[in-house]
Design a protein around this motif. Structure first.
Motif, mmCIF file in Angstrom:
data_model
loop_
_atom_site.group_PDB
_atom_site.id
_atom_site.type_symbol
_atom_site.label_atom_id
_atom_site.label_comp_id
_atom_site.label_asym_id
_atom_site.label_seq_id
_atom_site.Cartn_x
_atom_site.Cartn_y
_atom_site.Cartn_z
ATOM 1 N N SER A 162 56.319 -53.171 -20.752
ATOM 2 C CA SER A 162 54.935 -53.378 -21.245
ATOM 3 C C SER A 162 54.590 -52.259 -22.283
ATOM 4 O O SER A 162 55.186 -51.180 -22.004
ATOM 5 C CB SER A 162 54.025 -53.358 -20.080
ATOM 6 O OG SER A 162 52.497 -53.478 -20.155
ATOM 7 N N SER A 214 57.149 -61.940 -6.957
ATOM 8 C CA SER A 214 56.194 -62.779 -7.311
ATOM 9 C C SER A 214 55.410 -63.451 -6.098
ATOM 10 O O SER A 214 56.117 -63.482 -4.873
ATOM 11 C CB SER A 214 56.399 -63.779 -8.260
ATOM 12 O OG SER A 214 57.384 -64.967 -7.408
ATOM 13 N N SER A 301 61.060 -61.088 -21.355
ATOM 14 C CA SER A 301 60.030 -60.980 -20.379
ATOM 15 C C SER A 301 60.231 -62.142 -19.151
ATOM 16 O O SER A 301 60.867 -63.032 -19.483
ATOM 17 C CB SER A 301 58.688 -60.685 -20.657
ATOM 18 O OG SER A 301 58.280 -61.462 -21.531
ATOM 19 N N THR A 303 58.256 -64.989 -16.524
ATOM 20 C CA THR A 303 57.001 -65.693 -16.145
ATOM 21 C C THR A 303 56.424 -65.123 -14.922
ATOM 22 O O THR A 303 55.309 -65.218 -14.825
ATOM 23 C CB THR A 303 57.087 -67.067 -16.257
ATOM 24 O OG1 THR A 303 58.266 -67.495 -15.575
ATOM 25 C CG2 THR A 303 57.640 -67.651 -17.762
ATOM 26 N N ASP A 305 56.633 -62.545 -13.338
ATOM 27 C CA ASP A 305 56.223 -60.944 -13.425
ATOM 28 C C ASP A 305 54.916 -60.725 -13.585
ATOM 29 O O ASP A 305 54.359 -60.793 -14.635
ATOM 30 C CB ASP A 305 57.279 -60.251 -14.462
ATOM 31 C CG ASP A 305 56.928 -58.659 -14.249
ATOM 32 O OD1 ASP A 305 56.264 -58.251 -13.543
ATOM 33 O OD2 ASP A 305 57.981 -58.054 -14.937
ATOM 34 N N TRP A 306 54.034 -60.297 -12.333
ATOM 35 C CA TRP A 306 52.852 -60.201 -12.390
ATOM 36 C C TRP A 306 52.510 -58.878 -12.678
ATOM 37 O O TRP A 306 51.321 -58.261 -12.954
ATOM 38 C CB TRP A 306 51.888 -60.765 -11.176
ATOM 39 C CG TRP A 306 52.323 -60.259 -10.041
ATOM 40 C CD1 TRP A 306 53.344 -60.417 -9.273
ATOM 41 C CD2 TRP A 306 51.435 -59.353 -9.450
ATOM 42 N NE1 TRP A 306 53.368 -59.737 -8.145
ATOM 43 C CE2 TRP A 306 52.100 -58.946 -7.857
ATOM 44 C CE3 TRP A 306 50.288 -58.413 -9.405
ATOM 45 C CZ2 TRP A 306 51.797 -57.977 -7.138
ATOM 46 C CZ3 TRP A 306 49.862 -57.681 -8.456
ATOM 47 C CH2 TRP A 306 50.529 -57.401 -7.388
ATOM 48 N N HIS A 307 53.571 -58.056 -12.659
ATOM 49 C CA HIS A 307 53.315 -56.369 -12.940
ATOM 50 C C HIS A 307 53.353 -56.311 -14.400
ATOM 51 O O HIS A 307 52.350 -55.623 -14.869
ATOM 52 C CB HIS A 307 54.729 -56.099 -12.330
ATOM 53 C CG HIS A 307 54.759 -54.221 -12.155
ATOM 54 N ND1 HIS A 307 53.689 -53.712 -11.673
ATOM 55 C CD2 HIS A 307 55.643 -53.528 -12.370
ATOM 56 C CE1 HIS A 307 53.973 -52.521 -11.876
ATOM 57 N NE2 HIS A 307 55.036 -52.297 -11.998
ATOM 58 N N PRO A 309 53.638 -58.924 -17.184
ATOM 59 C CA PRO A 309 53.498 -60.360 -17.412
ATOM 60 C C PRO A 309 54.145 -60.561 -19.002
ATOM 61 O O PRO A 309 53.929 -59.419 -19.610
ATOM 62 C CB PRO A 309 52.248 -60.803 -17.232
ATOM 63 C CG PRO A 309 51.295 -59.615 -17.409
ATOM 64 C CD PRO A 309 52.226 -58.590 -17.071
ATOM 65 N N GLU A 311 52.849 -61.402 -21.440
ATOM 66 C CA GLU A 311 51.690 -61.153 -22.578
ATOM 67 C C GLU A 311 52.223 -59.631 -23.097
ATOM 68 O O GLU A 311 52.055 -59.592 -24.200
ATOM 69 C CB GLU A 311 50.353 -61.240 -21.828
ATOM 70 C CG GLU A 311 49.976 -62.703 -21.531
ATOM 71 C CD GLU A 311 50.319 -63.334 -20.081
ATOM 72 O OE1 GLU A 311 51.244 -62.601 -19.661
ATOM 73 O OE2 GLU A 311 50.242 -64.275 -20.119
ATOM 74 N N GLY A 337 59.634 -62.653 -10.110
ATOM 75 C CA GLY A 337 58.814 -61.622 -10.390
ATOM 76 C C GLY A 337 59.426 -60.583 -11.359
ATOM 77 O O GLY A 337 60.445 -60.734 -12.207
ATOM 78 N N HIS A 338 59.105 -59.249 -11.293
ATOM 79 C CA HIS A 338 59.417 -58.271 -11.922
ATOM 80 C C HIS A 338 60.934 -57.770 -11.546
ATOM 81 O O HIS A 338 61.573 -57.491 -12.386
ATOM 82 C CB HIS A 338 58.563 -56.874 -11.585
ATOM 83 C CG HIS A 338 58.881 -55.812 -12.634
ATOM 84 N ND1 HIS A 338 58.966 -55.792 -13.937
ATOM 85 C CD2 HIS A 338 59.505 -54.680 -12.100
ATOM 86 C CE1 HIS A 338 59.083 -54.547 -14.231
ATOM 87 N NE2 HIS A 338 59.618 -53.933 -13.416
ATOM 88 N N LYS B 215 43.142 -59.254 -11.996
ATOM 89 C CA LYS B 215 43.710 -58.499 -12.983
ATOM 90 C C LYS B 215 42.839 -58.395 -14.189
ATOM 91 O O LYS B 215 42.771 -57.689 -14.810
ATOM 92 C CB LYS B 215 45.233 -59.194 -13.299
ATOM 93 C CG LYS B 215 46.035 -58.248 -13.987
ATOM 94 C CD LYS B 215 47.314 -59.043 -14.193
ATOM 95 C CE LYS B 215 48.625 -58.161 -14.683
ATOM 96 N NZ LYS B 215 48.792 -56.989 -13.982
#
Lengths: 386, 386
Positions: A162, A214, A301, A303, A305-307, A309, A311, A337-338, B215
């Motif tokens: 990120s 996740s 990246s 999908t 991965d909320w840590h 993400p 974006e 997840g991550h 978030k």
């Protein structure tokens, strides 16, 4: 290797040892691999005793003969970052007075990591990096290379990372480091009435594991299942009325194992570096920060991965787009997840291999990016026979 | 009010005091409101000194004259749950030996809450509840009423809740209660070498706040802004090199305030009850658990709630569908996350008002559910003049 006196970005100076591992032939083009928060230089193969978990051969499936980062084609270097505890000078290292630095270790930033790696490579006689590859905060480290030493980097791969942590991640890290903050061992502080630093480290690690997984993968993996082994003794007597669940067992077990391999003060130092990292620091924007970089770039990246993400990956790709090189953002659908950057090597490997062998323009992307390099790039690396 | 000897579901028995608040005319139909984890009986209006934050008038916008739960039409009762610390017997209460129960307080479950409320209502002479309304774990408490005493409940509103916690929530709670688990004060344990229980409570609260926000809302509210006031002294000397950010300031401040109003052992007790709650407990399915319930039901969930996402609300609504009453699931788009049930009363109030005045079939739903009651329902409550 001693790289001599090292001035930290936020103040403090000391003689720095940098522990590193290298793989392949030093005559080949060099690929620098940057490790994640609690990783080590032992990116592949066996690690010395005491180096375990995600510090030992953590990308063994990616680095080796014939593997995506092919050690028959490239000289691979991975260095333990300042502040860590796998041989490079950090809070657990002995200071000039023979005691560990502890909380008196200088504050560490990602830029300190990059600059220490540059000094190491100077010592190794490596001027230009064929590629810098890193995941998680190692991806930030890789991006910092493109920002700080653009002339020394030909390709960069920033994976599961990120441009900067968002408020939620900062908040979870605030919760995670609170026990350690309150109890941090300092040579200056009195040592009475402070709890074990390992307890704080274990709390932080539990939070970390939840961040790295996740929601879906945790449900798949643990649901609400009761652990097969109930603990012989519960620290809390009233817990006897309730089942000990798989998810608690997993987190408690991993937290405990983690305290065996990691230093609490080091963790706090590295967490601060992660919190503080900002691609746009000292620059008007992410794009401006990377304006000098002319090499190819791969962003990967996940999908789930909320840590970090997708974006954030897209923001990085956008920032890189202004440069001369090709940019590819590969979004991988994964519920891991991550952690996917470590546990899905079969999906991380191919785009990394393509970047190294054929450049970013050859990487197919799910969210296809129409970035055409404005000059033809020549692959200078040896091609593996795969 | 003393309800006499009370046998806890998981063992243990003691004389239980139940502290409660009531609003409106006791002759009117009774609405029971169930509070959330750290809430209190003081659902509306001023609370006594020492009761602050989310414990004081936490649904003041929903409960009162002319408000959605109209105290001119209904007799509103809210009782502090066993295990909590606002007057009902809990770990902080004095045991028979004159010392606080501490960790020796019996394990508490949501069913204990429901049964204690039923006993209280018996004492108050209330046989049938016009409605039971609750948010978060209070929503679980409300559902437990429909499951356990279906004949005593005419309408239920379960807001921002879930049939059970998933592995991610359990995992975060495992991280949150770890410091308290390790240091829980027990009359049986030696009191040396344990850190302040409040420190563990503060860690848990920080994690809680992150769980309650989304978030997006955290990014909106805090981003990476540096706090206006830097702390005069940092517990960790090496933190001096880094800015203290708004999000850390918010979490630290709220965690500290929380320790002033809440008991660490109580928090652990209630967290266990939350972790352990399972709508389908002692039943083959959620639907079977609710098969005996014939009243109307309103489920409200919020899109930004990653703690109790709308999918869980839908599961509850599905489980209720087999009953005789109407079921409505109102999904509210909100970035406030789980906290929305407290901070968006303008959006929670209308469907609750409609449920009470006209029944669930009159509640419009974004995700419209075609549930028609198989018998006509008559609104027995007084209509407010709004």
């Amino acid at each position: 290797m001693t790289i001599g006196s090292f001035a930290f970005e936020r103040g403090g100076e000391l003689d720095l040892d940098v522990a590193y591992a290298e793989y392949g032939d030093p005559e080949d083009p060099t690929v620098l691999v940057c490790h994640a928060l609690t990783g080590s230089q032992y990116v592949a193969g066996p690690a010395p005793e005491g180096v375990s978990g995600q510090a030992a051969g953590w990308w063994d499936a990616l680095v080796g003969p014939g593997k995506p980062i092919d050690t028959r084609a490239y000289h691979v270097v991975c260095a333990n970052v300042p502040g860590s505890c796998y041989g490079t000078t950090g809070p657990a290292s002995e200071g000039p007075d023979g005691e560990p630095y502890g909380a008196d270790f200088p504050p560490v930033t990602v830029s300190d990591w990059t600059r220490s790696q540059a000094r190491l490579l100077d010592e190794l006689g490596v001027e230009t990096l064929y590629a810098v590859v890193g995941g998680s905060v190692g991806g930030m480290n890789a991006l910092d290379w493109a920002k700080r030493y653009p002339e020394r980097v030909e390709r960069v791969a920033a994976i599961a990372t990120s441009p900067r942590l968002d408020a939620q991640c900062l908040g979870l890290n605030t919760a995670a480091d609170a026990p350690s903050r309150a109890t941090r061992t300092s040579r200056a502080a009195t040592t009475t009435a402070v709890p074990e630093p390992d307890e704080g480290l274990a709390v932080a690690r539990r939070i970390g594991h939840v961040m790295y997984l996740s929601k879906a993968s945790m449900s798949d993996r643990f649901d609400r299942r009761v652990a097969e082994r109930q603990p012989a003794e519960r620290a809390d007597p009233s817990a006897e009325g309730f089942p000990y669940r798989d998810v608690a067992s997993y987190l408690d077990y991993n937290a405990e194992r983690f305290t065996e391999r990691f230093d609490a003060n080091s963790y706090l130092s590295l967490l601060r570096a992660l919190d503080e990292y900002d691609l746009a620091q000292d620059a008007p924007s992410d794009a401006a920060a990377l304006a000098g970089y002319e090499g190819d770039a791969l962003v990967v990246s996940f999908t789930g991965d909320w840590h970090f993400p997708p974006e954030g990956g897209e923001e990085i790709a956008d920032a890189l787009e202004g440069g001369a090189g090709a940019v590819a953002h590969r979004v991988i659908e994964s519920e891991y997840g991550h952690d996917a950057f470590l546990v899905e090597p079969d999906r991380v490997g191919p785009p990394v291999r393509t970047l190294l062998e054929r450049g970013a323009s050859a990487v197919t992307t799910e969210t296809e990016r129409d970035v055409t390099p404005d000059y033809p790039r020549v692959c200078t690396g040896l091609l593996p026979d795969a």
